[in-house]
Enzyme design. Structure first.
Site, PDB file in Angstrom:
ATOM      1  N   ASP A   3     -10.927 -11.979 -13.665  1.00  0.00           N
ATOM      2  CA  ASP A   3     -11.707 -11.314 -12.629  1.00  0.00           C
ATOM      3  C   ASP A   3     -11.252  -9.876 -12.465  1.00  0.00           C
ATOM      4  OD1 ASP A   3      -9.446 -11.458 -10.904  1.00  0.00           O
ATOM      5  OD2 ASP A   3      -9.970 -13.533 -10.487  1.00  0.00           O
ATOM      6  N   LYS A  44     -15.056 -11.152  -8.694  1.00  0.00           N
ATOM      7  CA  LYS A  44     -15.664 -11.090  -7.369  1.00  0.00           C
ATOM      8  C   LYS A  44     -15.159  -9.833  -6.692  1.00  0.00           C
ATOM      9  CE  LYS A  44     -13.686 -14.935  -5.868  1.00  0.00           C
ATOM     10  NZ  LYS A  44     -13.063 -15.656  -6.963  1.00  0.00           N
ATOM     11  N   MET A  65      -5.682  -8.127   1.385  1.00  0.00           N
ATOM     12  CA  MET A  65      -7.104  -7.944   1.721  1.00  0.00           C
ATOM     13  C   MET A  65      -7.274  -7.371   3.121  1.00  0.00           C
ATOM     14  SD  MET A  65      -8.456 -11.540   0.105  1.00  0.00           S
ATOM     15  CE  MET A  65      -6.993 -12.506   0.461  1.00  0.00           C
TER      16      MET A  65
HETATM   17  N1  SAH Z   1      -3.325 -13.965  -6.005  1.00  0.00           N
HETATM   18  C1  SAH Z   1      -3.146 -12.557  -5.721  1.00  0.00           C
HETATM   19  C2  SAH Z   1      -3.829 -12.124  -4.446  1.00  0.00           C
HETATM   20  C3  SAH Z   1      -5.313 -12.255  -4.464  1.00  0.00           C
HETATM   21  S1  SAH Z   1      -6.055 -11.670  -2.995  1.00  0.00           S
HETATM   22  C4  SAH Z   1      -1.647 -12.238  -5.665  1.00  0.00           C
HETATM   23  O1  SAH Z   1      -0.813 -13.158  -5.671  1.00  0.00           O
HETATM   24  O2  SAH Z   1      -1.313 -11.051  -5.650  1.00  0.00           O
HETATM   25  C5  SAH Z   1      -6.467 -10.024  -3.440  1.00  0.00           C
HETATM   26  C6  SAH Z   1      -5.633  -9.041  -2.669  1.00  0.00           C
HETATM   27  O3  SAH Z   1      -4.357  -8.909  -3.270  1.00  0.00           O
HETATM   28  C7  SAH Z   1      -6.184  -7.631  -2.670  1.00  0.00           C
HETATM   29  O4  SAH Z   1      -7.181  -7.482  -1.682  1.00  0.00           O
HETATM   30  C8  SAH Z   1      -4.943  -6.847  -2.315  1.00  0.00           C
HETATM   31  O5  SAH Z   1      -4.636  -6.930  -0.941  1.00  0.00           O
HETATM   32  C9  SAH Z   1      -3.868  -7.618  -3.057  1.00  0.00           C
HETATM   33  N2  SAH Z   1      -3.586  -6.990  -4.367  1.00  0.00           N
HETATM   34  C10 SAH Z   1      -3.681  -7.577  -5.573  1.00  0.00           C
HETATM   35  N3  SAH Z   1      -3.292  -6.743  -6.543  1.00  0.00           N
HETATM   36  C11 SAH Z   1      -2.925  -5.585  -5.939  1.00  0.00           C
HETATM   37  C12 SAH Z   1      -2.440  -4.346  -6.403  1.00  0.00           C
HETATM   38  N4  SAH Z   1      -2.249  -4.111  -7.694  1.00  0.00           N
HETATM   39  N5  SAH Z   1      -2.183  -3.371  -5.492  1.00  0.00           N
HETATM   40  C13 SAH Z   1      -2.362  -3.597  -4.170  1.00  0.00           C
HETATM   41  N6  SAH Z   1      -2.825  -4.759  -3.690  1.00  0.00           N
HETATM   42  C14 SAH Z   1      -3.105  -5.750  -4.549  1.00  0.00           C
END
Ligand code: SAH
Length: 463
Positions: A250, A272, A385
């Site tokens: 994704d 998404k 998020m």
């Molecule tokens: N499973 C993922 C999170 C998914 S929810 C994890 O463990 O990181 C998606 C959210 O993760 C985004 O809205 C943001 O808040 C955060 N996120 C994911 N990658 C990021 C990145 N490289 N930099 C900043 N925030 C990130």
């Protein structure tokens, strides 16, 4: 990609070398190794190059180049010490549609010579597209030292057993898996130790025992891809990614990571964006089952860690119900990745004794959280998020008792080379970023540890 790397069969074909000195000799040796008939034209041809021409059944012309020399050639190499001659020969050869290499000026030619690690039949060629031959050579020497000389023997052994394995397993995916498993086992060590006949017996027995139905069973790998930087993948994630027949990924999974999949793997985007559901969750679950039921190895790549706000649990529900084999590979979650790359320790004995990960995803326009539990001064709170609800998050935290001067940090596109870190306080940050373009994904970190950022910042600071 400025040059397409291909492997060219030159056995018995004629190649023309224009030039008779040291530089021409180096190319002559390579052409000779590949089995080409090496012809040479130059007023003076050095003795070694003469030998090569004679041994390879080429022709020697000790005179200046003439256009008739091009007749019957497959390729031309311009290696004289006169750039004008090289350019003129290249032009004539190209006019006849012959591929040309111009040794002193690669941009005039059609192909270049990569650096080679030769473990025939295995060959690794490395090119910097002409940008830095020194870099290519450095990489080559690193690879030389990593790959035992016996790698070629291993490839020969595998070649001999290709047909017997084909006779045993008619499914191509099952055969690939058989080889992958064989290469992870003791076979490689046997060959490296020079015990070729033992390796041969071992391989023959393994083929005899190969179980087609087990090898062609589908499986799902739910893999955490980390927050963006491909270097943050785990070894297991990489191994399974390279094993997969289908890769579902994704928006949060960086392109550099998807590129690590097998060249012939099917790549399926199921991304998404917030409020823009490219594929409803149910469809993703069904897709995973659909591919696995075809006997495929399916890698579901998730940003960060699959079990942290990643709906990983929902995705394996159906897989479990269908009795499909699966594995879950943890990844570095955004909070860990962003904190490390922003120089913000999530816990620190002088600042925070605990850390809490919460989702700031808005539900019906509000940020629906257990606020009284998020206001401890000694706890770091990380909001995933949360960008859209930032103003509300700050005011709710203050309303429930967190001080207005509590440090807060916003990390955008963390761990990638586009990472941006903005820090402020609960009562100032929303105004500070008002009207500023902030790129997703964004993570919010609240707590006094954020004050350490100015001291511990390291990433993107010229290192
Ligand atoms: N499973 C993922 C999170 C998914 S929810 C994890 O463990 O990181 C998606 C959210 O993760 C985004 O809205 C943001 O808040 C955060 N996120 C994911 N990658 C990021 C990145 N490289 N930099 C900043 N925030 C990130």
């Amino acid at each position: 990609m400025e040059f397409l790397p291909i492997s060219w069969r030159l056995q018995g074909k004629s190649a023309l070398l224009v030039g008779g000195g040291e530089v021409a000799l180096r190319k002559g040796r390579l052409l000779h190794r590949s089995g080409a008939k090496v012809s040479v034209v130059a007023p003076d041809v050095c003795a070694d190059l003469r030998d090569i021409a004679v041994q390879s059944q080429g022709v020697i012309h000790e005179r200046a180049f003439e256009s008739s020399d091009l007749t019957g050639q497959t390729l031309v190499i311009c290696a004289t010490d006169d750039p004008a001659v090289n350019a003129a020969v290249a032009q004539q050869a190209q006019a006849r549609g012959l591929p040309v290499n111009v040794v002193d000026n690669p941009s005039l030619g059609d192909f270049i010579f990569p650096a080679i690690v030769d473990r025939s039949p295995v060959l690794i060629s490395i090119s910097s597209s002409g940008a830095s031959p020194v870099l290519a050579r450095k990489l080559r020497s690193q690879l030389e030292s990593m790959l035992p000389a016996r790698w070629g023997r291993l490839a020969d052994l595998m070649a001999r057993f290709r047909q017997p394995l084909k006779d045993k397993l008619n499914n191509v995916g099952a055969r690939r898996l058989f080889w992958e498993q064989a290469l992870e086992g003791p076979l490689v060590e046997k060959v490296m130790a020079g015990k070729d006949s033992e390796a041969e017996v071992m391989l023959a027995e393994a083929i005899e025992a190969a179980d087609a139905s087990r090898l062609s069973r589908g499986e799902v790998y739910l893999v955490g891809a980390g927050p963006g930087d491909p270097d943050l993948l785990t070894f297991r994630a990489l191994r399974l990614l390279q094993k997969a027949d289908v890769v579902l990924y994704d928006r949060l999974v960086g392109k550099g990571i998807v590129d690590l999949a097998r060249r012939d793997a099917e790549l399926v985007y199921v991304g998404k964006a917030r409020d823009k559901h490219a594929l409803p969750q149910d469809n993703i679950n069904e897709l995973l089952v659909h591919y696995a039921k075809q006997g495929k190895k399916v890698c579901r790549l998730k940003g960060g860690d699959p079990f942290i706000f990643g709906r990983g649990g929902e995705e394996i529900d159906l897989i479990v119900a269908e009795g499909i084999d699966f594995q879950v590979v943890p990844g570095i979650t955004a909070a860990s990745g962003c904190a490390a790359y922003a120089g913000i320790p999530l816990t620190h004995r002088d600042h925070a004794q605990s850390v809490r990960f919460v989702t700031g995803h808005r539900k019906d326009g509000t940020v629906d959280l257990d606020w009284p539990h998020l206001v401890s001064e000694t706890e770091t709170v990380v909001f995933y998020m949360g960008l859209v609800g930032l103003r509300q998050i700050c005011s709710k935290l203050m309303e429930h008792g967190r001080a207005g001067d509590t440090p807060i940090g916003l990390v955008s596109r963390g761990t990638t080379n586009l990472q941006e870190v903005i820090t402020g306080t609960l009562d100032s940050l929303p105004d500070q970023i008002e009207g500023r373009e902030i790129h997703a994904p964004t993570l919010i970190i609240v707590g006094s540890v954020v004050s350490l950022h100015s001291q511990f910042e390291w990433f993107g600071k010229g290192n």
